[in-house]
Design a protein around this motif. Structure first.
Motif, PDB file in Angstrom:
ATOM      1  N   ARG A   1       1.747  30.811  68.860  1.00  0.00           N
ATOM      2  CA  ARG A   1       3.047  31.338  68.439  1.00  0.00           C
ATOM      3  C   ARG A   1       2.968  32.808  68.037  1.00  0.00           C
ATOM      4  O   ARG A   1       3.965  33.519  68.085  1.00  0.00           O
ATOM      5  CB  ARG A   1       3.606  30.475  67.310  1.00  0.00           C
ATOM      6  CG  ARG A   1       3.926  29.050  67.792  1.00  0.00           C
ATOM      7  CD  ARG A   1       4.201  28.119  66.669  1.00  0.00           C
ATOM      8  NE  ARG A   1       2.969  27.918  65.892  1.00  0.00           N
ATOM      9  CZ  ARG A   1       2.832  27.077  64.877  1.00  0.00           C
ATOM     10  NH1 ARG A   1       3.862  26.347  64.487  1.00  0.00           N
ATOM     11  NH2 ARG A   1       1.692  26.945  64.237  1.00  0.00           N
TER      12      ARG A   1
ATOM     13  N   SER B   1       5.364  35.628  69.748  1.00  0.00           N
ATOM     14  CA  SER B   1       6.161  36.646  69.054  1.00  0.00           C
ATOM     15  C   SER B   1       5.987  38.014  69.711  1.00  0.00           C
ATOM     16  O   SER B   1       6.914  38.823  69.711  1.00  0.00           O
ATOM     17  CB  SER B   1       5.821  36.700  67.565  1.00  0.00           C
ATOM     18  OG  SER B   1       4.566  37.288  67.354  1.00  0.00           O
TER      19      SER B   1
ATOM     20  N   TRP C   1      10.867  39.082  68.244  1.00  0.00           N
ATOM     21  CA  TRP C   1      11.358  38.470  67.013  1.00  0.00           C
ATOM     22  C   TRP C   1      12.459  39.359  66.484  1.00  0.00           C
ATOM     23  O   TRP C   1      12.343  40.587  66.504  1.00  0.00           O
ATOM     24  CB  TRP C   1      10.219  38.351  65.994  1.00  0.00           C
ATOM     25  CG  TRP C   1      10.663  37.991  64.619  1.00  0.00           C
ATOM     26  CD1 TRP C   1      11.078  36.768  64.188  1.00  0.00           C
ATOM     27  CD2 TRP C   1      10.733  38.854  63.481  1.00  0.00           C
ATOM     28  NE1 TRP C   1      11.406  36.815  62.854  1.00  0.00           N
ATOM     29  CE2 TRP C   1      11.193  38.087  62.392  1.00  0.00           C
ATOM     30  CE3 TRP C   1      10.454  40.203  63.262  1.00  0.00           C
ATOM     31  CZ2 TRP C   1      11.390  38.621  61.125  1.00  0.00           C
ATOM     32  CZ3 TRP C   1      10.632  40.731  62.005  1.00  0.00           C
ATOM     33  CH2 TRP C   1      11.105  39.935  60.945  1.00  0.00           C
ATOM     34  N   GLU C   2      13.515  38.757  66.037  1.00  0.00           N
ATOM     35  CA  GLU C   2      14.616  39.524  65.469  1.00  0.00           C
ATOM     36  C   GLU C   2      14.724  39.174  63.993  1.00  0.00           C
ATOM     37  O   GLU C   2      14.896  38.004  63.627  1.00  0.00           O
ATOM     38  CB  GLU C   2      15.920  39.198  66.196  1.00  0.00           C
ATOM     39  CG  GLU C   2      17.029  40.161  65.834  1.00  0.00           C
ATOM     40  CD  GLU C   2      18.239  39.981  66.737  1.00  0.00           C
ATOM     41  OE1 GLU C   2      19.367  40.035  66.189  1.00  0.00           O
ATOM     42  OE2 GLU C   2      18.072  39.785  67.948  1.00  0.00           O
ATOM     43  N   LYS C   3      14.626  40.186  63.165  1.00  0.00           N
ATOM     44  CA  LYS C   3      14.696  39.976  61.724  1.00  0.00           C
ATOM     45  C   LYS C   3      16.089  39.475  61.349  1.00  0.00           C
ATOM     46  O   LYS C   3      17.093  40.090  61.715  1.00  0.00           O
ATOM     47  CB  LYS C   3      14.392  41.290  61.003  1.00  0.00           C
ATOM     48  CG  LYS C   3      14.295  41.158  59.511  1.00  0.00           C
ATOM     49  CD  LYS C   3      13.893  42.485  58.874  1.00  0.00           C
ATOM     50  CE  LYS C   3      13.757  42.341  57.381  1.00  0.00           C
ATOM     51  NZ  LYS C   3      13.267  43.579  56.761  1.00  0.00           N
TER      52      LYS C   3
ATOM     53  N   GLN D   1      12.780  30.479  60.332  1.00  0.00           N
ATOM     54  CA  GLN D   1      12.878  31.943  60.298  1.00  0.00           C
ATOM     55  C   GLN D   1      11.692  32.549  59.560  1.00  0.00           C
ATOM     56  O   GLN D   1      11.161  33.584  59.968  1.00  0.00           O
ATOM     57  CB  GLN D   1      14.188  32.372  59.635  1.00  0.00           C
ATOM     58  CG  GLN D   1      15.418  32.035  60.464  1.00  0.00           C
ATOM     59  CD  GLN D   1      16.700  32.311  59.719  1.00  0.00           C
ATOM     60  OE1 GLN D   1      16.875  31.865  58.576  1.00  0.00           O
ATOM     61  NE2 GLN D   1      17.615  33.040  60.369  1.00  0.00           N
TER      62      GLN D   1
ATOM     63  N   ALA E   1       8.666  32.293  61.902  1.00  0.00           N
ATOM     64  CA  ALA E   1       8.753  33.305  62.955  1.00  0.00           C
ATOM     65  C   ALA E   1       8.395  34.683  62.414  1.00  0.00           C
ATOM     66  O   ALA E   1       7.686  35.458  63.066  1.00  0.00           O
ATOM     67  CB  ALA E   1      10.154  33.314  63.571  1.00  0.00           C
ATOM     68  N   ALA E   2       8.848  34.991  61.211  1.00  0.00           N
ATOM     69  CA  ALA E   2       8.508  36.269  60.571  1.00  0.00           C
ATOM     70  C   ALA E   2       7.009  36.363  60.320  1.00  0.00           C
ATOM     71  O   ALA E   2       6.393  37.416  60.510  1.00  0.00           O
ATOM     72  CB  ALA E   2       9.284  36.431  59.269  1.00  0.00           C
TER      73      ALA E   2
ATOM     74  N   ASN F   1       5.180  37.088  63.577  1.00  0.00           N
ATOM     75  CA  ASN F   1       5.360  38.494  63.917  1.00  0.00           C
ATOM     76  C   ASN F   1       4.453  39.363  63.039  1.00  0.00           C
ATOM     77  O   ASN F   1       3.820  40.291  63.530  1.00  0.00           O
ATOM     78  CB  ASN F   1       6.821  38.910  63.746  1.00  0.00           C
ATOM     79  CG  ASN F   1       7.019  40.380  64.052  1.00  0.00           C
ATOM     80  OD1 ASN F   1       6.949  40.806  65.198  1.00  0.00           O
ATOM     81  ND2 ASN F   1       7.251  41.168  63.006  1.00  0.00           N
TER      82      ASN F   1
ATOM     83  N   VAL G   1       8.337  45.213  64.717  1.00  0.00           N
ATOM     84  CA  VAL G   1       8.356  44.052  65.604  1.00  0.00           C
ATOM     85  C   VAL G   1       7.201  44.170  66.604  1.00  0.00           C
ATOM     86  O   VAL G   1       7.087  45.177  67.314  1.00  0.00           O
ATOM     87  CB  VAL G   1       9.713  43.949  66.335  1.00  0.00           C
ATOM     88  CG1 VAL G   1       9.733  42.770  67.297  1.00  0.00           C
ATOM     89  CG2 VAL G   1      10.857  43.835  65.321  1.00  0.00           C
TER      90      VAL G   1
ATOM     91  N   HIS H   1       6.574  42.743  69.418  1.00  0.00           N
ATOM     92  CA  HIS H   1       7.013  42.879  70.814  1.00  0.00           C
ATOM     93  C   HIS H   1       7.278  44.350  71.149  1.00  0.00           C
ATOM     94  O   HIS H   1       6.878  44.841  72.211  1.00  0.00           O
ATOM     95  CB  HIS H   1       8.276  42.037  71.016  1.00  0.00           C
ATOM     96  CG  HIS H   1       8.864  42.120  72.383  1.00  0.00           C
ATOM     97  ND1 HIS H   1       8.315  41.475  73.468  1.00  0.00           N
ATOM     98  CD2 HIS H   1       9.970  42.769  72.849  1.00  0.00           C
ATOM     99  CE1 HIS H   1       9.067  41.727  74.542  1.00  0.00           C
ATOM    100  NE2 HIS H   1      10.069  42.503  74.182  1.00  0.00           N
TER     101      HIS H   1
END
Length: 193
Positions: free
Chosen positions: A35, A39, A44-46, A58, A61-62, A65, A89, A91
């Motif tokens: 994972r 990311s 990943w979007e904050k 969330q 995911a953070a 990242n 980020v 990405h």
């Protein structure tokens, strides 16, 4: 200076040989957690809500990242770090490094065309050893792979067999007459030559 391989220290990137670093770094990030690599690959979007209101997914995911960013920041030299230091980020950081060192899509296509031409035209010269020739061919194949062009085993085997010097003709004849060239693994061919 060549850096060793570690499961806890990311591969170092000083701006040279990006394609080699990219493959090693991807493997390193996956070794942390698949994972973490996701990311980097998908982004990943904050969330716009305060951290205290984030859902468990969330927060996870953070965290992935953050692990990816930490690994990337620790992998790059100071010069490379300057390119991505203002990024949050993974990405985005990855894409910046990729664009700087591989170029835009048009540049990648151009590089790939050059590699395809090199692959098609490479021949072993009389004054080089088989190992030197194979190292050059393998570098072309790996560089093309990193840009999305995959040469299958039979194509590489056939390229090697037709690119060798006259000194290798007797071996080439024996190999082509005794085996199905399309089913010989490259490493087996290299070992027999």
């Amino acid at each position: 200076m060549e850096h060793g391989h570690s499961l806890v220290i990311p591969p170092h990137f000083d701006g040279n040989n990006y394609a080699y670093w990219k493959v090693r770094m991807k493997a390193f990030l996956k070794s942390i957690d698949e994972r973490v690599w996701n990311s980097v690959e998908y982004g990943w979007e904050k969330p716009t809500t305060p951290v205290s209101e984030w859902q468990t997914s969330q927060k996870e995911a953070a965290a992935f990242n953050s692990k990816a960013m930490n690994a990337i920041f620790n992998a790059v030299s100071m010069e490379e770090f300057k390119r991505i230091s203002n990024v949050e980020v993974a990405h985005t950081a990855w894409n910046i490094l990729q664009t700087v060192h591989e170029g835009t899509k048009a540049v990648k296509i151009n590089k790939l065309q050059q590699l395809i031409t090199k692959f098609e035209s490479i021949k072993m010269s009389d004054d080089e050893s088989f190992d030197e020739f194979y190292a050059k061919l393998n570098d072309i194949v790996n560089s093309a792979y990193n840009l999305g062009e995959i040469y299958d085993q039979p194509k590489i085997v056939r390229k090697i067999l037709r690119s060798l010097t006259e000194d290798f003709r007797p071996k080439v004849i024996v190999i082509t007459e005794s085996k199905d060239v399309d089913s010989i693994p490259v490493d087996e061919l290299v070992g027999s030559l």
